[in-house]
Each structure stands twice: as structure tokens, then as C-alpha cells.
Scaffold this active site. Structure first.
Site, PDB file in Angstrom:
ATOM      1  N   CYS A 274       7.551  11.242   5.824  1.00 49.54           N
ATOM      2  CA  CYS A 274       6.174  12.125   6.994  1.00 49.54           C
ATOM      3  C   CYS A 274       6.573  13.670   6.698  1.00 49.54           C
ATOM      4  O   CYS A 274       6.928  14.288   6.144  1.00 49.54           O
ATOM      5  CB  CYS A 274       7.577  11.072   8.159  1.00 49.54           C
ATOM      6  SG  CYS A 274       7.656   9.484   7.930  1.00 49.54           S
TER       7      CYS A 274
ATOM      8  N   ARG B   4       1.585  13.102   2.655  1.00 48.17           N
ATOM      9  CA  ARG B   4       2.909  12.126   2.984  1.00 48.17           C
ATOM     10  C   ARG B   4       3.179  11.408   3.384  1.00 48.17           C
ATOM     11  O   ARG B   4       4.488  10.307   3.784  1.00 48.17           O
ATOM     12  CB  ARG B   4       3.947  13.607   4.019  1.00 48.17           C
ATOM     13  CG  ARG B   4       3.988  14.611   2.523  1.00 48.17           C
ATOM     14  CD  ARG B   4       5.251  15.453   3.635  1.00 48.17           C
ATOM     15  NE  ARG B   4       6.192  16.875   3.026  1.00 48.17           N
ATOM     16  CZ  ARG B   4       7.292  16.163   3.037  1.00 48.17           C
ATOM     17  NH1 ARG B   4       8.230  15.414   2.685  1.00 48.17           N
ATOM     18  NH2 ARG B   4       7.341  17.233   2.330  1.00 48.17           N
TER      19      ARG B   4
ATOM     20  N   TRP C 265       4.907   7.837   7.475  1.00 48.31           N
ATOM     21  CA  TRP C 265       4.742   6.799   6.787  1.00 48.31           C
ATOM     22  C   TRP C 265       5.691   6.158   6.487  1.00 48.31           C
ATOM     23  O   TRP C 265       7.064   6.207   6.942  1.00 48.31           O
ATOM     24  CB  TRP C 265       5.687   7.425   5.202  1.00 48.31           C
ATOM     25  CG  TRP C 265       5.473   6.320   3.802  1.00 48.31           C
ATOM     26  CD1 TRP C 265       4.578   6.030   3.478  1.00 48.31           C
ATOM     27  CD2 TRP C 265       6.410   5.626   3.449  1.00 48.31           C
ATOM     28  NE1 TRP C 265       4.643   4.631   2.742  1.00 48.31           N
ATOM     29  CE2 TRP C 265       5.760   4.516   2.626  1.00 48.31           C
ATOM     30  CE3 TRP C 265       7.786   5.644   4.073  1.00 48.31           C
ATOM     31  CZ2 TRP C 265       7.039   4.119   1.977  1.00 48.31           C
ATOM     32  CZ3 TRP C 265       8.986   4.805   3.133  1.00 48.31           C
ATOM     33  CH2 TRP C 265       8.191   4.106   1.891  1.00 48.31           C
TER      34      TRP C 265
ATOM     35  N   ASN D 232      11.329  13.255   9.649  1.00 53.10           N
ATOM     36  CA  ASN D 232      11.529  12.544   8.493  1.00 53.10           C
ATOM     37  C   ASN D 232      12.528  12.216   8.082  1.00 53.10           C
ATOM     38  O   ASN D 232      13.412  13.211   7.978  1.00 53.10           O
ATOM     39  CB  ASN D 232      10.572  14.010   7.410  1.00 53.10           C
ATOM     40  CG  ASN D 232      10.618  13.373   6.552  1.00 53.10           C
ATOM     41  OD1 ASN D 232      10.722  12.184   5.911  1.00 53.10           O
ATOM     42  ND2 ASN D 232      10.904  14.391   5.758  1.00 53.10           N
ATOM     43  N   GLY D 233      12.149  11.387   7.641  1.00 53.26           N
ATOM     44  CA  GLY D 233      14.262  10.985   6.726  1.00 53.26           C
ATOM     45  C   GLY D 233      14.448   9.430   8.193  1.00 53.26           C
ATOM     46  O   GLY D 233      13.517   8.359   8.365  1.00 53.26           O
TER      47      GLY D 233
ATOM     48  N   GLU E  48       3.224   4.307 -18.074  1.00 51.73           N
ATOM     49  CA  GLU E  48       2.303   4.970 -16.642  1.00 51.73           C
ATOM     50  C   GLU E  48       0.528   4.611 -16.485  1.00 51.73           C
ATOM     51  O   GLU E  48       0.336   4.568 -15.691  1.00 51.73           O
ATOM     52  CB  GLU E  48       2.559   6.297 -17.444  1.00 51.73           C
ATOM     53  CG  GLU E  48       1.364   7.243 -16.584  1.00 51.73           C
ATOM     54  CD  GLU E  48       1.792   7.604 -15.729  1.00 51.73           C
ATOM     55  OE1 GLU E  48       1.149   8.473 -14.614  1.00 51.73           O
ATOM     56  OE2 GLU E  48       2.686   7.414 -14.898  1.00 51.73           O
TER      57      GLU E  48
ATOM     58  N   LYS F  19      -0.589   3.447 -12.697  1.00 54.33           N
ATOM     59  CA  LYS F  19      -1.772   3.736 -12.152  1.00 54.33           C
ATOM     60  C   LYS F  19      -2.262   3.017 -11.996  1.00 54.33           C
ATOM     61  O   LYS F  19      -2.825   2.982 -10.414  1.00 54.33           O
ATOM     62  CB  LYS F  19      -2.442   5.121 -13.392  1.00 54.33           C
ATOM     63  CG  LYS F  19      -1.846   6.337 -13.480  1.00 54.33           C
ATOM     64  CD  LYS F  19      -1.464   7.377 -12.352  1.00 54.33           C
ATOM     65  CE  LYS F  19      -1.033   8.412 -11.697  1.00 54.33           C
ATOM     66  NZ  LYS F  19       0.511   8.131 -11.947  1.00 54.33           N
TER      67      LYS F  19
ATOM     68  N   GLU G   9      -0.865   1.333  -9.139  1.00 55.32           N
ATOM     69  CA  GLU G   9      -0.606   2.450  -7.150  1.00 55.32           C
ATOM     70  C   GLU G   9      -1.774   2.616  -6.208  1.00 55.32           C
ATOM     71  O   GLU G   9      -2.148   2.604  -5.448  1.00 55.32           O
ATOM     72  CB  GLU G   9      -0.918   3.559  -7.909  1.00 55.32           C
ATOM     73  CG  GLU G   9       1.059   3.509  -8.554  1.00 55.32           C
ATOM     74  CD  GLU G   9       1.135   5.107  -8.366  1.00 55.32           C
ATOM     75  OE1 GLU G   9       2.228   6.273  -7.971  1.00 55.32           O
ATOM     76  OE2 GLU G   9       0.597   5.865  -9.477  1.00 55.32           O
TER      77      GLU G   9
ATOM     78  N   HIS H 153       8.236 -11.695 -27.005  1.00 55.35           N
ATOM     79  CA  HIS H 153       9.150 -11.682 -26.797  1.00 55.35           C
ATOM     80  C   HIS H 153       8.512 -12.711 -26.015  1.00 55.35           C
ATOM     81  O   HIS H 153      10.271 -12.658 -24.941  1.00 55.35           O
ATOM     82  CB  HIS H 153      10.285 -11.111 -27.372  1.00 55.35           C
ATOM     83  CG  HIS H 153      10.789 -11.059 -28.394  1.00 55.35           C
ATOM     84  ND1 HIS H 153      11.334 -11.807 -29.173  1.00 55.35           N
ATOM     85  CD2 HIS H 153      10.328  -9.624 -29.217  1.00 55.35           C
ATOM     86  CE1 HIS H 153      11.624 -11.603 -30.372  1.00 55.35           C
ATOM     87  NE2 HIS H 153      10.900 -10.405 -30.784  1.00 55.35           N
TER      88      HIS H 153
ATOM     89  N   LYS I 102       3.481  10.839  -0.632  1.00 55.15           N
ATOM     90  CA  LYS I 102       2.965  11.253  -2.653  1.00 55.15           C
ATOM     91  C   LYS I 102       4.628  11.955  -2.507  1.00 55.15           C
ATOM     92  O   LYS I 102       5.301  11.912  -3.587  1.00 55.15           O
ATOM     93  CB  LYS I 102       2.480  12.372  -2.226  1.00 55.15           C
ATOM     94  CG  LYS I 102       2.131  13.574  -3.097  1.00 55.15           C
ATOM     95  CD  LYS I 102       1.891  12.956  -4.841  1.00 55.15           C
ATOM     96  CE  LYS I 102       2.124  14.215  -4.914  1.00 55.15           C
ATOM     97  NZ  LYS I 102       1.104  13.270  -7.364  1.00 55.15           N
TER      98      LYS I 102
END
Length: 606
Positions: free
Chosen positions: A2, A27, A74, A98-99, A478, A482, A485, A501, A601
């Protein structure tokens, strides 16, 4: 994750708080709210969703007052809702947080027994209720805030605002970042310098465990032991905190386009006029390193996986790479002569910071690769290597990733030369290759139209596979990350040799397969895997250089041409089509590119 902000100003606080929250919305954007004091009376406004919803509400229900706190959320405890939105208030106290408060259940039970009623599902409401309970016991506001902090377990950044106290904010930091901004007869609090940049360029970063009593006259900081702490006031570069799209539709598009410039800047900061790699002096000696442990999360983890190839193949140093969220819980032994290297864009990633602290006093040297030189991870490292990417607002990392790779390959080359594994002439050849990279990245970006056409077809898929071999394997990982996301398409990546496999069972005409295959010594093996896909009616999108595309033939479903480049820098170059493919697929699907659902982020909670 947050974002929090506080203002003790000379002007109306509400518009200042909202503007600061806009700069912190990366955030979290599940909900937002502000609280202000006007004639000593505490009032708040909150709204679900993005910050624009709060702005709309404030048009119809304005808040007056020159003191206030704000928050963009968030969600952790409790679903996104107006009831769960911050600031949380209990009687005469409002709190932004925040936390995570880990012992909130025990505190909640204790407060319930004392007759205090809970209205939300959040852990943060416990902080506000506890502060009110302590105020009611006769403590003054600062005493009540400090006594509340004494009871909290977990990781947090907090700011308290009290009825009747228009010249007071109490702030605290434990595990989550927090900064104090100094103005002329004004003071500010923010999760980072980005939020405070429009108000001031003078910043004090709180250290772990610090508590700050903020008034318009200044700030008094006490450390974790309660002693007065004299934290430095630093002057930040205002230009470095500019946040705008510069004419692009999305921040992600802008940040992709910035890569030639920022990579050139990264190279110029680490390569001197004589073509030698220079680092800040921290006594780093690779001849005394027998093993390298690399730890990171998300995209930064894939940067570490890529760098493993460089350090092992070029510098001949054995490398372990770990996901930070698992690393410390394994309690891995750290042998003598081990260097621990941590990679984080924000420098505040909670799991990575915890892993660093586990390695402290175990590893011979702690090195970090970060984008924020004043971050917690940077400050707690023996040597912090900035990547010089500039502010990255888009949640899906782009320019930070390629700058991380650039710093890591330079570090691997320096290690190789110090250990006499490569000659001076070979180092010069590698440096020359790196210096062509900004131009090659620019050429890759010019393939935007071809990537866009391919992305329109991928946007119709429900599942997509990515394949790569050697140093292209982390790039496949990656690329898949992306895509999922920001487009919300299920995507997975595999080492190309692992296809037979198990994953080949997924192949049919409905599953596109993106193959990242620079024409290197492993290319022919990757083409064989690609043929296995096509033999089962799989739709292959091949990303390669002209020679690779020609050798693969015309039977592929789609092609994206990359310029020829030395093998060393191929992983950096091939990040660009992976980014563009994800970007244009998301745009075609109409998703929120810069603020994808459920993400933030900077991950500052476990």
C-alpha cells in the site's frame, strides 16, 4: 504494498494528498482514502477502486483542513470495500498502514474483551482501536501511538492522526519503507520520495524500527531502542522523480521505449573512458569468492537465472539461484567465501530483504542490484549497485529488467577478468559488444508493428507456452510472466529440452507456442523441439535473428525478427519482443496494462 502519505501544510491538504497518492498508486489500487483535520475535527473520505473514484467523491463531498493522511490500498486482510479502505478510524484517531500486523487476532480478542467493537475485516483497524483504548486510559497522543507500536508484531509503516492535534503526525517504520519530507514550515510523510517530490526535495529516510514525531517545526526521530536518532536529510533529484507518460498511451509503452537511453546510461556509469568496468569501492575481490548465491523475486529472479549462465560460463563461479520467499525458510548453509547477491527493483521487496538479513554475517560479502540507492536493501548491503533505470511506474517490469541484466553481465565480466578466466582482449571484445546494445535495442523496438500483428492472434488464445534453451530459457520464463501479468492469459514456460518430458501433452491446434531462439550453438536443438510442436499441429511463433528465421523455414505460424547480436547480449535484446508481445496482447484484450488486477509494483509484505 500500500502507499501512505501525510501532510502538515500551509495549504489545503486534500488536493496535496490526492496528488501524492496518484504518484503512489503503483503500490495498490483496490481502494483509496484520506482523512483531514479542520478546526481540530477529524473527517475522512474513502472510495473503492482506483484513485479517480476518490477524486470524484471529493468533488461532491470536499474535505477542508491543512493537516491530513492518505492511503492507496493493495488488499491483504479483507476484500476491497469502502468499509475496509484506509484511513481507519476509531474515535479520535485515524491510521494509515502499509504491511501486516501479525498478532492482530490476539489484540482483537483483547480489545473485544475491553468492550471495543470492530467494524472491518482488516488488521489495521486493530491499530486504531488499540490507540483509542490507550488514549482513553489517559495517555497523550504521542504516548498512545508509541505504546500501540510497542504491542505490534509484523511488518509495517504507519502514520497516526489525532483529533485536536493539527500540528502532529506520528509515523513509524518496521519492515516497510517510510520517508519524511522537509518543507518551509511544512512537513510531509510518504512511502517513498516519488510521492513527496512535488512538495520538497529534502528527504529523511527512516531506518528499521524508527518512530517519528512530526510537526511543522520539524521531526524528532527515535530508534528501535528509544534513543534519539539523527537521520540524515538528503536532497533528491526532482527530475528523477518525474512521473508522466511522455505522449505514450501507457507507462509500460513509455518504459519499453526508454530502454535504449537508460541502458546507455547504465553502461556509462559502469564503464570508464578506458573501457574498464568500475564499481563503487567496497572491497569486492572476486578472487576470494568460491560461490555465489543469488536471491530475488518475480522478474528479478529471472534476471538472476540469466546471470547464472554468465557467472558460470564466463567467470567460472558456481551459482545458486533462489526465490526469496523460499530461501530463508530452507535455512541453507552458507559456505565460507560465498558472496550473496540480491536483486530488487524497489530495494524494499520484503522477502528479498528478509533473505538478505538471513545472509548477513553468514556470507562473506552482501551485494545488491537495485533501482533505488536509498532503499533498505541498498543500505543494508556491503555494496549496492544501482541500475540507473529511473522511475518505473508500470507494474510489469521492463526497463528495470534489462538494466538489471546489464549490471549483472558487467559484474560477471569483472569477476571473470579478476579471476584471470578471460584476457584483457576478451574483456574488451565483450565491452564492445555491450556498447552496441542500445542501438540493437532500438532496432528491436522498431519491430513493434510485426509484434502487434502477432499479438492480435495470441489474444484469442486461452493457453500459451513459451520455450527457450540455455540463456533463452529464463527469457521464456520472463515472457510467460509478462503475458499472464497483464493479459490474464494462462502462460507457462519450459526449457525446450523438457518439452518431451510432459508438456508436449498440452500441444494442439489451440495452443500457441512462443519459441525464443537466438541462433547460437544450441539453436539446432531448439528447432528440433519446434518441429515436434508443429508435427502435433501446434502454432509456433518464432523469435529469432534473420539466419535463425531462414533456417527454421516458412512453416511457422508467426515470426518476429531480431537483429543479429553477440551471444553475450542476446538475453537482454530478446527481452524486448517478450515485453512488446505481452503489451500488445493486453491492449488487444482491453485489460489495464499499467495496473493489472490483483498486482502491485512494490511487494513490501510477505
Amino acid at each position: 504494498m500500500c502507499g501512505i502519505v501525510g501532510v502538515l501544510g500551509n495549504h489545503e491538504a486534500a488536493p496535496i494528498l490526492v496528488e501524492a497518492l496518484k504518484r503512489l498508486e503503483y503500490r495498490g489500487y483496490d481502494s483509496a482514502g484520506i482523512a483531514t483535520l479542520n478546526d481540530g475535527v477529524l473527517t475522512r473520505r474513502r472510495a473503492v477502486g482506483k484513485l479517480v473514484n476518490l477524486s470524484d467523491r471529493l468533488v461532491h463531498e470536499p474535505l477542508a483542513g491543512k493537516s491530513g493522511i492518505g492511503h492507496t490500498r493493495w488488499a491483504t486482510h479483507g476484500a476491497p470495500s469502502e468499509l475496509n479502505a484506509h484511513p481507519h478510524r476509531s474515535g479520535p484517531v485515524a491510521v494509515v498502514h502499509n504491511g501486516i500486523i501479525e498478532n492482530y487476532r490476539e489484540l482483537r480478542a483483547e480489545l473485544s474483551d475491553a468492550g471495543l467493537n470492530f467494524q472491518t475485516e482488516t488488521d489495521t483497524e486493530t491499530v486504531a482501536l488499540l490507540a483509542e483504548h490507550l488514549l482513553n486510559s489517559g495517555l497523550a497522543p504521542v504516548e498512545a501511538a508509541f505504546a500501540t507500536l510497542d504491542r505490534l508484531e509484523g511488518a509495517f509503516a504507519l502514520a497516526f492522526l489525532f483529533d485536536g492535534q493539527e500540528d502532529l503526525i506520528v509515523a513509524a517504520r518496521k519492515g516497510s519503507p517510510l520517508a519524511i519530507g522537509h518543507g518551509e514550515g511544512e512537513m510531509f510523510v510518504g512511502s517513498d520520495a516519488i510521492a513527496l517530490a512535488p512538495m520538497t526535495d529534502r528527504i529523511t529516510y527512516l531506518e528499521e524500527g524508527d518512530r517519528a514525531v512530526v510537526t511543522r517545526a520539524g521531526v524528532e526521530i527515535r530508534d528501535a531502542n528509544g534513543a534519539l536518532a539523527n537521520r540524515a536529510v538528503r536532497q533528491i533529484q526532482i527530475d528523477a522523480t518525474r512521473v508522466d507518460k511522455a505522449g505514450h498511451k501507457h507507462f509500460m509503452a513509455k518504459e519499453i521505449a526508454e530502454q535504449p537511453v537508460v541502458l546507455s546510461n547504465t553502461l556509462s556509469n559502469y564503464i570508464d573512458a578506458d573501457g574498464q568496468i568500475t564499481l563503487p569501492d567496497a572491497g569486492l575481490d572476486f578472487t576470494k569468492v568460491d560461490r555465489l548465491t543469488m536471491v530475488a523475486c518475480g522478474t528479478a529472479f529471472y534476471a538472476c537465472l540469466t546471470a547464472k549462465y554468465w557467472f558460470e560460463q564466463i567467470a567460472r563461479i558456481p551459482v545458486d539461484v533462489d526465490v526469496a520467499s523460499e530461501f530463508r525458510y530452507r535455512e541453507p548453509p552458507i559456505p565460507a567465501r560465498t558472496m550473496a547477491l540480491f536483486v530488487s527493483q524497489s530495494g524494499e521487496t520484503a522477502d528479498t530483504l528478509a533473505a538478505l538479513r538471513y545472509c548477513n554475517e553468514k556470507a562473506d560479502k552482501i551485494v545488491s542490484v537495485v533501482n533505488v540507492p536509498e532503499s533498505s536493501i541498498a543500505r543494508e548491503s556491503d555494496l549496492a549497485l544501482p541500475i540507473f533505470a529511473g522511475i518505473e511506474v508500470g507494474v510489469a517490469s521492463t526497463k528495470a529488467f534489462t538494466c538489471q541484466l546489464t549490471v549483472l553481465v558487467l559484474l560477471a565480466l569483472k569477476a571473470a577478468r579478476e579471476r584471470d578466466v578471460i584476457s584483457a582482449a576478451e574483456l574488451a571484445e565483450h565491452i564492445a559488444a555491450l556498447q552496441t546494445m542500445p542501438g540493437l535495442i532500438n532496432m528491436a523496438i522498431q519491430q513493434n508493428s510485426a509484434v502487434k500483428a502477432t499479438a492480435r492472434k495470441l489474444a484469442e488464445a486461452r493457453d500459451i507456452l513459451f520455450l527457450g534453451r540455455g540463456s533463452m530459457y529464463p527469457l521464456a520464463l520472463e515472457g510467460a510472466l509478462k503475458l499472464k501479468e497483464i493479459s490474464y492469459i494462462h502462460a507457462e514456460a519450459y526449457a525446450a529440452g523438457e518439452l518431451k518430458h510432459g508438456p508436449i501433452a498440452l500441444i494442439d491446434k489451440h495452443v500457441p507456442v512462443v519459441v525464443m531462439a537466438h541462433k547460437d550453438p544450441l539453436f539446432d536443438k531448439t528447432v528440433s523441439n519446434m518441429q515436434e510442436v508443429m508435427a502435433r499441429k501446434g502454432k509456433v511463433v518464432l523469435i529469432s535473428n534473420p539466419a535463425g528465421l531462414a533456417e527454421a523455414g516458412d512453416d511457422v505460424w508467426g515470426q518476429i525478427a531480431m537483429p543479429d547480436c553477440p551471444d553475450l547480449i542476446a538475453p537482454i535484446l530478446y527481452a524486448v519482443p517478450a515485453q512488446l508481445l505481452a503489451y500488445h496482447t493486453a491492449v488487444a484484450k482491453g485489460t489495464d496494462v499499467d495496473q493489472p488486477r490483483n498486482l502491485a509494483k512494490s511487494v513490501t509484505v510477505e
